[in-house]
Design an enzyme around this catalytic site. Structure first.
Site, short mmCIF file in Angstrom:
data_model
loop_
_atom_site.label_atom_id
_atom_site.label_comp_id
_atom_site.label_asym_id
_atom_site.label_seq_id
_atom_site.Cartn_x
_atom_site.Cartn_y
_atom_site.Cartn_z
N GLY A 96 3.74 -1.28 -7.78
CA GLY A 96 3.86 -2.15 -6.62
C GLY A 96 4.89 -3.24 -6.85
CG HIS A 137 7.47 4.97 -11.68
ND1 HIS A 137 6.75 4.89 -10.51
CD2 HIS A 137 8.05 3.77 -11.84
CE1 HIS A 137 6.90 3.68 -9.98
NE2 HIS A 137 7.69 2.98 -10.77
CD GLU A 162 5.78 8.22 -10.17
OE1 GLU A 162 6.83 7.64 -9.86
OE2 GLU A 162 4.96 7.75 -10.99
N GLY A 167 10.55 -5.54 -12.76
CA GLY A 167 11.25 -6.77 -13.11
C GLY A 167 10.37 -7.75 -13.85
CG ASN A 188 11.31 -0.16 -9.23
OD1 ASN A 188 11.86 -1.24 -9.45
ND2 ASN A 188 10.88 0.19 -8.04
CB CYS A 193 4.60 0.25 -12.38
SG CYS A 193 5.73 1.55 -12.90
CG PHE A 194 1.85 -4.54 -9.46
CD1 PHE A 194 2.82 -5.51 -9.56
CD2 PHE A 194 0.67 -4.87 -8.83
CE1 PHE A 194 2.63 -6.80 -9.05
CE2 PHE A 194 0.46 -6.14 -8.30
CZ PHE A 194 1.45 -7.11 -8.42
#
Length: 384
Positions: free
Chosen positions: A236, A354, A356, A308, A306, A264-265
């Site tokens: 996210g 990721h 996936e 930051g 992805n 990720c998030f």
């Protein structure tokens, strides 16, 4: 964002950074103005998946690959129901798309969805600038939005920073939905949508998992109402320091010792739930060619990233948390950023990238198998 669609290819455009640097080119996609955080993505392909990834909400994405748009736009590869990037920056847009699945050009899709972009600028110089100075606020202006540079810089500097931005509820589903298992159903998973990509529940479904995708505002009662064998926290956008609700939910899941997987998030949420801090990276990791080592096996993987923000956890020791021992399971080989966490005393782990892999690579697909094995082990233990 304000947009128009007339004569974009011939319309002058300018990209303005908050530090005053400007790059002049031509409008690409919609004509108008847009604002966001300027970041660069190093993938050589997969632009359709990038543009439709909800994790790019409120970001102007710079493609480092010099030519973009060669394969056009199809109706199968979207990772969500819309383009999420605030703006798109390319060097050399393909004049004619060529792919058997292409239905229209990238330019046409950007225009149709009102996404303001710019082409014809030196993206290599821009990328070097962002690497040296860090990701920063930016704006793309074309058509009637053009104005003297000083005024455009002022507009950019008036925009909010990404640090402190709470965005995950903006991109998450408002209603729960189910992705059925492919073939025999083996497990049920409650997936918390913080900006989930479409391929993620699909990868689980392919392994016999029925996935109940729940809104970001889901409660522990909502999660356990579906009687899950495991709980998943998705990728996210925004600053994880703002995600107190998801942290509280993950804490409740950890207290019940339900098998847990985050990406990720979701990795940053696990870090916070375990008592670690998070911080903003200078320019982040974005693209499908990032080297990561799985420290549990020693294997090096090429992975899709992805993000930051990152978790601030010690690389050189096992940490004591209120949920038992935790360690860094994966690390980025470019800069030693934490890329994964795992608990040693209960079934929970996460990665910062990721698995996936849409679009590619597939080195990390085994992590879904690891999640399946974790749920199987816990189920067998409950039966014993």
């Amino acid at each position: 964002m304000t947009t128009s669609t007339r004569g974009a290819a011939r319309t002058p455009a300018v990209l303005v950074l908050e530090d005053g640097r400007t790059f002049r080119g031509r409008a690409y996609g919609a004509v108008g103005e847009t604002f966001g955080e300027a970041v660069f993505s190093t993938g050589m392909t997969g632009y359709q998946e990038t543009l439709t990834d909800p994790s790019y909400d409120r970001q102007i994405v710079v493609a480092t690959a010099p030519q973009i748009g060669n394969t056009g736009w199809n109706d199968e590869d979207d990772e969500s129901g819309r383009i999420w990037v605030s703006g798109y920056v390319v060097r050399d847009p393909a004049r004619v798309p060529s792919n058997w699945r292409s239905r229209r050009s990238l330019d046409e899709e950007l225009t149709a969805q009102g996404v303001v972009g710019i082409s014809g600028i030196d993206t290599r110089a821009l990328t070097r600038h962002l690497r040296e100075r860090g990701s920063m606020r930016a704006g793309i202006f074309s058509g009637d939005a053009l104005a003297p540079d000083a005024e455009l810089v002022r507009q950019v500097q008036a925009q909010p920073h990404m640090k402190g931005a709470s965005l995950y509820e903006e991109v998450a589903t408002k209603e729960a939905y189910v992705v059925p298992a492919v073939g025999e159903k083996k497990f049920t998973v409650a997936a918390i949508d913080l900006g989930i990509k479409g391929m993620t529940p699909q990868r689980m479904a392919e392994r016999g998992i029925e996935v109940h995708v729940l809104p970001a505002t889901a409660t522990a009662e909502d999660v356990y109402a579906v009687q899950p064998d495991g709980v998943f926290f998705s990728n996210g956008p925004g600053d994880p320091a703002t995600a107190d609700g998801p942290v509280a939910l993950m804490t409740a899941v950890l207290e019940r010792k339900t098998p847990l997987f985050g990406i990720c998030f979701g990795n940053q949420i696990l870090g916070r739930a375990l008592g670690f801090g998070t911080y903003k990276l200078k320019y982040g990791h974005r693209g499908i060619n990032q080297p990561v080592q799985d420290r549990t096996t020693g294997k090096v993987e090429v992975t899709a990233h992805n993000h930051g923000f990152a978790v601030d956890a010690p690389l050189d020791k096992v940490s004591e948390t209120k949920f038992g021992r935790a360690e860094v399971s994966h690390v980025c080989l470019n800069d030693d950023v934490v890329e994964g966490l795992q608990l040693l005393d209960q079934p929970a782990f996460s990665v910062q990238y990721h698995p996936e892999a849409a679009a590619g690579p597939h080195d990390a697909a085994y992590l879904f198998d690891r999640f399946t094995s974790l749920m199987s082990t816990v189920r067998e233990g409950q039966r014993a």
